[in-house]
Motif scaffolding. Structure first.
Motif, mmCIF file in Angstrom:
data_model
loop_
_atom_site.group_PDB
_atom_site.id
_atom_site.type_symbol
_atom_site.label_atom_id
_atom_site.label_comp_id
_atom_site.label_asym_id
_atom_site.label_seq_id
_atom_site.Cartn_x
_atom_site.Cartn_y
_atom_site.Cartn_z
ATOM 1 N N UNK A 7 24.642 -4.442 39.243
ATOM 2 C CA UNK A 7 26.005 -4.672 39.556
ATOM 3 C C UNK A 7 27.099 -4.970 38.215
ATOM 4 N N UNK A 8 27.007 -5.395 37.221
ATOM 5 C CA UNK A 8 27.310 -5.253 36.379
ATOM 6 C C UNK A 8 27.091 -3.638 35.525
ATOM 7 N N UNK A 9 26.534 -3.022 35.536
ATOM 8 C CA UNK A 9 26.339 -1.635 35.273
ATOM 9 C C UNK A 9 26.488 -1.150 36.558
ATOM 10 N N UNK A 10 26.831 -1.093 37.285
ATOM 11 C CA UNK A 10 27.474 -0.497 38.362
ATOM 12 C C UNK A 10 29.032 -0.127 38.025
ATOM 13 N N UNK A 11 29.708 -1.779 37.618
ATOM 14 C CA UNK A 11 30.607 -1.560 37.613
ATOM 15 C C UNK A 11 31.482 -0.914 36.378
ATOM 16 N N UNK A 12 30.460 -1.396 35.164
ATOM 17 C CA UNK A 12 31.050 -0.505 34.295
ATOM 18 C C UNK A 12 30.581 0.595 33.663
ATOM 19 N N UNK A 13 29.485 1.691 34.647
ATOM 20 C CA UNK A 13 29.787 3.245 34.503
ATOM 21 C C UNK A 13 30.681 3.640 35.142
ATOM 22 N N UNK A 14 31.341 2.989 36.631
ATOM 23 C CA UNK A 14 31.650 3.425 37.460
ATOM 24 C C UNK A 14 33.652 3.425 36.566
ATOM 25 N N UNK A 15 33.866 2.325 35.742
ATOM 26 C CA UNK A 15 35.230 2.645 35.390
ATOM 27 C C UNK A 15 34.982 3.356 34.599
ATOM 28 N N UNK A 16 33.578 2.977 33.320
ATOM 29 C CA UNK A 16 33.618 4.361 31.727
ATOM 30 C C UNK A 16 33.964 5.476 32.523
ATOM 31 N N UNK A 17 33.160 6.425 33.234
ATOM 32 C CA UNK A 17 33.275 7.749 34.784
ATOM 33 C C UNK A 17 34.763 8.103 34.488
ATOM 34 N N UNK A 18 35.596 6.772 35.239
ATOM 35 C CA UNK A 18 36.820 6.367 35.993
ATOM 36 C C UNK A 18 37.990 6.634 34.810
ATOM 37 N N UNK A 19 36.980 6.069 33.845
ATOM 38 C CA UNK A 19 38.467 6.107 31.888
ATOM 39 C C UNK A 19 38.096 7.433 31.443
ATOM 40 N N UNK A 20 37.353 7.816 31.879
ATOM 41 C CA UNK A 20 37.180 9.418 31.448
ATOM 42 C C UNK A 20 37.844 10.820 31.775
ATOM 43 N N UNK A 21 37.748 10.659 32.969
ATOM 44 C CA UNK A 21 38.205 10.944 33.575
ATOM 45 C C UNK A 21 40.846 11.003 33.188
#
Length: 440
Positions: free
Chosen positions: A421-435
């Motif tokens: 669950x934490x990884x889903x939130x983290x990786x989603x945020x990382x992807x959006x942050x890179x954009x």
């Protein structure tokens, strides 16, 4: 059909309370499994531990030996292992109504969540949403890599089975998907029958059942005689015939009509019918049927698969996401599409379990059956490894930074054991942050 009577434990001065009567009510089964459906994170391995803690230790619906015997059967059947164990527990407690209540309670929460994810993906067209979906695709690489590693250690403990896994991966990567995947499983069965050494015959209560962190690390089998099957031989034969009839009917409907609806139903039913190991192993067959046919994009598929890691309950509820995302003529609502594909992917689990229960105690003692299953399980590792290479890795890793994110996710998941669950939130945020950084 009568519920399975449990064996009484040997009384001692420190023995636990007597087992409850198996003549329970479907409502109590639904309540118990709904709670598990809302809280059981971690995939099928963890689910087996949750079930053991809930129904063997706390509620005492059955003995350790009966539970281990049920787990051993479901591990040998195609389809979602934890869901089949849940159905068997409900059947044991309250008959056929209990089996249905157990499946609904355990499946409904994650199915609804995956439906909501699908609706969000369909409307997530902003750059930030696309970045978040890409983060989920990268996470899928780490999740599948973890599954390959864990299954290889368990199912390929010697060089013949490791070599068989490699051969299966080569077949999948070099042949057309449908031919390669089915051919790899057939190869595993043939090699298992012909060349693998016979494993010792299992005994009641002997299988090692993975447990959750709150449960003891392994079972303490109680000595008891094998219980009679709660399913009659006649009902078992009817279930087998229905399983085969649906296999033939869906194949003919999918290839005879060209309808996307019938095609999607066939893809889900076939995947569940041919996949051993459940969970992540269903990924390559679903991808071949949904993405390589052009019905949905690889981005949509892998984003949903990544999101499936964050929801509790069975991973096979990924079918709800597929049904809601696919555009299927004749299906008026995404909710209806989700329900249809859920039914298709779980139907083989029901039918094969009911077909096998009357014959399991005798069948599992046959060396040739055990050898064939050992070969199939080794081939399953190769099929999943091939899926890790393509489509999971090839479509998610487009840039060196994607590779670095995938490696970081693997470390967090496999070494540090972070929650999905934490990884889903983290990786989603990382992807959006890179954009966002790229746009800035």
């Amino acid at each position: 059909m009568q519920p399975l009577p449990p064996s009484a434990p040997t009384p001692t001065s420190t023995s636990p309370a007597p087992l409850q009567s198996p003549a329970g009510h479907w409502a109590e089964v639904l309540k118990a499994f709904l709670l598990l459906g809302l809280t059981s994170f971690g995939g099928p391995v963890a689910h087996l531990g949750y079930f053991r803690a809930a129904f063997v230790e706390r509620r005492r619906w059955l003995t350790e030996a009966d539970y281990a015997d049920l787990v051993a059967l479901c591990q040998c059947l195609p389809g979602p292992t934890s869901s089949q164990v849940g159905i068997g527990l409900g059947l044991h407690r309250a008959g056929s109504a209990g089996a249905l209540a157990a499946w609904v309670g355990f499946t409904a929460p994650s199915a609804v969540l995956m439906m909501l994810v699908a609706l969000g993906v369909q409307h997530g067209t902003s750059p930030l949403a696309a970045g978040a979906l890409h983060g989920l695709k990268v996470l899928a690489v780490a999740v599948v890599a973890q599954a390959v590693w864990a299954m290889a250690r368990s199912l390929c403990p010697d060089w013949p089975r490791a070599l068989l896994a490699v051969m299966a991966a080569v077949l999948v990567l070099t042949l057309p998907p449908a031919v390669g995947q089915v051919g790899a499983l057939a190869l595993g069965a043939v090699v298992g029958l012909g060349w693998l050494m016979s494993a010792p015959a299992p005994t009641t209560g002997s299988p090692v059942v993975p447990s959750d962190p709150k449960a003891p690390s392994r079972l303490d089998p109680q000595t008891s005689r094998p219980s009679a099957s709660p399913v009659s031989r006649r009902m078992g034969l009817m279930a087998l015939l229905l399983f085969l009839a649906l296999m033939g009917a869906l194949f003919l409907a999918a290839h005879g009509t060209g309808s996307r609806l019938w095609g999607a139903l066939w893809v889900c039913y076939r995947a569940s019918s041919l996949v051993f190991g459940g969970g992540h192993v269903v990924l390559p067959m679903l991808e071949a049927g949904m993405v390589q046919t052009g019905w949905m994009s690889a981005e949509q598929f892998l984003a949903g698969y990544g999101a499936a890691q964050a929801v509790p309950g069975p991973l096979f509820t990924f079918a709800a996401y597929l049904g809601a995302t696919l555009s299927m003529p004749g299906v008026a609502s995404p909710w209806l599409g989700a329900l249809l594909l859920l039914t298709a992917i779980f139907a083989p689990a029901w039918l094969t379990l009911f077909a096998a229960l009357p014959y399991w105690h005798g069948l599992r003692q046959q060396p040739r059956v055990r050898n064939a299953l050992a070969g199939i399980n080794a081939a399953v590792v190769g099929v999943l490894a091939a899926a890790l290479i393509t489509p999971v890795g090839s479509s998610a890793i487009q840039h060196p930074l994607d590779g670095a994110m995938a490696v970081a996710a693997m470390v967090l998941l496999m070494r540090l054991r972070w929650s999905p669950v934490i990884l889903v939130l983290l990786m989603s945020a990382a992807g959006a942050g890179l954009v966002a950084l790229g746009a800035a």
